[in-house]
Motif scaffolding. Sequence first.
Motif, PDB file in Angstrom:
ATOM      1  N   ARG A  13       7.815 -50.441  60.243  1.00  0.00           N
ATOM      2  CA  ARG A  13       8.751 -51.424  60.785  1.00  0.00           C
ATOM      3  C   ARG A  13       7.950 -52.395  61.648  1.00  0.00           C
ATOM      4  N   PRO A  14       8.522 -53.551  61.956  1.00  0.00           N
ATOM      5  CA  PRO A  14       7.790 -54.518  62.786  1.00  0.00           C
ATOM      6  C   PRO A  14       7.293 -53.955  64.116  1.00  0.00           C
ATOM      7  N   ASP A  15       8.029 -53.029  64.723  1.00  0.00           N
ATOM      8  CA  ASP A  15       7.546 -52.505  66.000  1.00  0.00           C
ATOM      9  C   ASP A  15       6.344 -51.562  65.835  1.00  0.00           C
ATOM     10  N   ASP A  16       5.941 -51.274  64.593  1.00  0.00           N
ATOM     11  CA  ASP A  16       4.721 -50.495  64.332  1.00  0.00           C
ATOM     12  C   ASP A  16       3.474 -51.373  64.294  1.00  0.00           C
ATOM     13  N   TYR A  17       3.629 -52.682  64.229  1.00  0.00           N
ATOM     14  CA  TYR A  17       2.469 -53.581  64.075  1.00  0.00           C
ATOM     15  C   TYR A  17       1.423 -53.411  65.178  1.00  0.00           C
ATOM     16  N   PRO A  18       1.802 -53.301  66.466  1.00  0.00           N
ATOM     17  CA  PRO A  18       0.759 -53.118  67.487  1.00  0.00           C
ATOM     18  C   PRO A  18      -0.074 -51.849  67.271  1.00  0.00           C
ATOM     19  N   LEU A  19       0.590 -50.749  66.887  1.00  0.00           N
ATOM     20  CA  LEU A  19      -0.136 -49.501  66.607  1.00  0.00           C
ATOM     21  C   LEU A  19      -1.089 -49.698  65.431  1.00  0.00           C
ATOM     22  N   LEU A  20      -0.590 -50.285  64.355  1.00  0.00           N
ATOM     23  CA  LEU A  20      -1.434 -50.522  63.180  1.00  0.00           C
ATOM     24  C   LEU A  20      -2.618 -51.412  63.533  1.00  0.00           C
ATOM     25  N   GLU A  21      -2.386 -52.443  64.317  1.00  0.00           N
ATOM     26  CA  GLU A  21      -3.494 -53.333  64.693  1.00  0.00           C
ATOM     27  C   GLU A  21      -4.548 -52.591  65.507  1.00  0.00           C
ATOM     28  N   ARG A  22      -4.118 -51.726  66.419  1.00  0.00           N
ATOM     29  CA  ARG A  22      -5.088 -50.929  67.197  1.00  0.00           C
ATOM     30  C   ARG A  22      -5.929 -50.077  66.258  1.00  0.00           C
ATOM     31  N   TRP A  23      -5.267 -49.407  65.307  1.00  0.00           N
ATOM     32  CA  TRP A  23      -6.012 -48.583  64.363  1.00  0.00           C
ATOM     33  C   TRP A  23      -6.980 -49.434  63.550  1.00  0.00           C
ATOM     34  N   MET A  24      -6.509 -50.576  63.085  1.00  0.00           N
ATOM     35  CA  MET A  24      -7.320 -51.434  62.219  1.00  0.00           C
ATOM     36  C   MET A  24      -8.569 -51.964  62.914  1.00  0.00           C
ATOM     37  N   ARG A  25      -8.564 -52.007  64.216  1.00  0.00           N
ATOM     38  CA  ARG A  25      -9.719 -52.508  64.971  1.00  0.00           C
ATOM     39  C   ARG A  25     -10.775 -51.432  65.211  1.00  0.00           C
ATOM     40  N   ARG A  26     -10.448 -50.199  64.937  1.00  0.00           N
ATOM     41  CA  ARG A  26     -11.387 -49.102  65.175  1.00  0.00           C
ATOM     42  C   ARG A  26     -12.480 -49.089  64.106  1.00  0.00           C
ATOM     43  N   PRO A  27     -13.716 -48.759  64.504  1.00  0.00           N
ATOM     44  CA  PRO A  27     -14.850 -48.819  63.571  1.00  0.00           C
ATOM     45  C   PRO A  27     -14.664 -48.015  62.289  1.00  0.00           C
ATOM     46  N   HIS A  28     -14.099 -46.812  62.384  1.00  0.00           N
ATOM     47  CA  HIS A  28     -13.949 -45.984  61.183  1.00  0.00           C
ATOM     48  C   HIS A  28     -12.981 -46.625  60.195  1.00  0.00           C
ATOM     49  N   TRP A  29     -12.050 -47.414  60.669  1.00  0.00           N
ATOM     50  CA  TRP A  29     -11.098 -48.114  59.791  1.00  0.00           C
ATOM     51  C   TRP A  29     -11.753 -49.386  59.251  1.00  0.00           C
ATOM     52  N   GLN A  31     -14.684 -50.086  58.609  1.00  0.00           N
ATOM     53  CA  GLN A  31     -15.722 -49.831  57.610  1.00  0.00           C
ATOM     54  C   GLN A  31     -15.176 -49.960  56.189  1.00  0.00           C
ATOM     55  N   TRP A  32     -13.895 -49.632  55.976  1.00  0.00           N
ATOM     56  CA  TRP A  32     -13.354 -49.571  54.622  1.00  0.00           C
ATOM     57  C   TRP A  32     -12.242 -50.579  54.343  1.00  0.00           C
ATOM     58  N   TRP A  33     -11.684 -51.195  55.360  1.00  0.00           N
ATOM     59  CA  TRP A  33     -10.589 -52.144  55.187  1.00  0.00           C
ATOM     60  C   TRP A  33     -11.062 -53.525  55.637  1.00  0.00           C
ATOM     61  N   GLY A  34     -10.275 -54.531  55.347  1.00  0.00           N
ATOM     62  CA  GLY A  34     -10.624 -55.905  55.696  1.00  0.00           C
ATOM     63  C   GLY A  34     -10.349 -56.238  57.153  1.00  0.00           C
ATOM     64  N   GLU A  35     -10.385 -57.531  57.442  1.00  0.00           N
ATOM     65  CA  GLU A  35     -10.120 -58.029  58.790  1.00  0.00           C
ATOM     66  C   GLU A  35      -8.720 -57.605  59.239  1.00  0.00           C
ATOM     67  N   PRO A  36      -8.577 -57.100  60.453  1.00  0.00           N
ATOM     68  CA  PRO A  36      -7.274 -56.637  60.923  1.00  0.00           C
ATOM     69  C   PRO A  36      -6.153 -57.672  60.786  1.00  0.00           C
ATOM     70  N   ALA A  37      -6.401 -58.919  61.137  1.00  0.00           N
ATOM     71  CA  ALA A  37      -5.348 -59.940  61.047  1.00  0.00           C
ATOM     72  C   ALA A  37      -4.897 -60.133  59.608  1.00  0.00           C
ATOM     73  N   VAL A  38      -5.829 -60.099  58.680  1.00  0.00           N
ATOM     74  CA  VAL A  38      -5.500 -60.265  57.261  1.00  0.00           C
ATOM     75  C   VAL A  38      -4.731 -59.047  56.757  1.00  0.00           C
ATOM     76  N   GLU A  39      -5.231 -57.852  57.060  1.00  0.00           N
ATOM     77  CA  GLU A  39      -4.570 -56.622  56.612  1.00  0.00           C
ATOM     78  C   GLU A  39      -3.162 -56.508  57.188  1.00  0.00           C
ATOM     79  N   LEU A  40      -3.005 -56.852  58.465  1.00  0.00           N
ATOM     80  CA  LEU A  40      -1.683 -56.805  59.078  1.00  0.00           C
ATOM     81  C   LEU A  40      -0.760 -57.843  58.430  1.00  0.00           C
ATOM     82  N   GLY A  41      -1.314 -58.985  58.027  1.00  0.00           N
ATOM     83  CA  GLY A  41      -0.526 -59.982  57.296  1.00  0.00           C
ATOM     84  C   GLY A  41       0.006 -59.421  55.986  1.00  0.00           C
ATOM     85  N   TYR A  42      -0.815 -58.648  55.286  1.00  0.00           N
ATOM     86  CA  TYR A  42      -0.362 -58.001  54.051  1.00  0.00           C
ATOM     87  C   TYR A  42       0.799 -57.042  54.333  1.00  0.00           C
ATOM     88  N   ILE A  43       0.651 -56.267  55.400  1.00  0.00           N
ATOM     89  CA  ILE A  43       1.700 -55.300  55.737  1.00  0.00           C
ATOM     90  C   ILE A  43       2.982 -56.025  56.140  1.00  0.00           C
TER      91      ILE A  43
END
Length: 180
Positions: A13-29, A31-43
């Motif tokens: 849901r939209p209120d999950d976006y901040p959590l997802l963005e935090r995860w997406m900024r972590r190094p282990h994430w 390494q395998w996914w694209g830029e957080p802003a782009v990935e969050l745009g897809y979601i």
Amino acid sequence: MRNKAEISFVPVRPDDYPLLERWMRRPHWRQWWGEPAVELGYIRAMVGGRDSTKPFIFRVGGRALGYIQYWSVGDAIRDAHDNDAPWLSDLPSDAIGVDLSIGVESELSKGIGSAVLSAFLRKLAREGYRCIVIDPDETNHRAIRAYEKAGFVAFGRHVGNDGVALLMRLPPDRKAELAR
């Protein structure tokens, strides 16, 4: 991994976006996914209904630990994503692909990925999906081990712009076992 019954999937849901963005900024994430802003745009497009991919937060014991999604091969082909992944054309149009990432680094290498994926595959098998694929980077050994533990087997490789993907499929006997 604790009790598998503790695993649940909650649509993003939209209120999950901040959590997802935090995860997406972590190094282990990253390494395998694209830029957080782009990935969050897809979601955001998925949640808004502009993309047919179905995104979920997975929880273990009530605690949000990661992200999982499934997408339609037929829609990817129709939307010309097969230009980057021509192997999609070799699959049935009703096949689906799965992607997953653990958001909390301290939970890596504890069997959570394979347990969550197995639970998600049970859900998908019961919903009638007959061909399920996943395509990790072939150097992502941790993910590949988790996917093999969940029952996926390799059936090919694809050299793309972002590296080499190991193409993996859930065999029919494993799918039938999960659907029970």
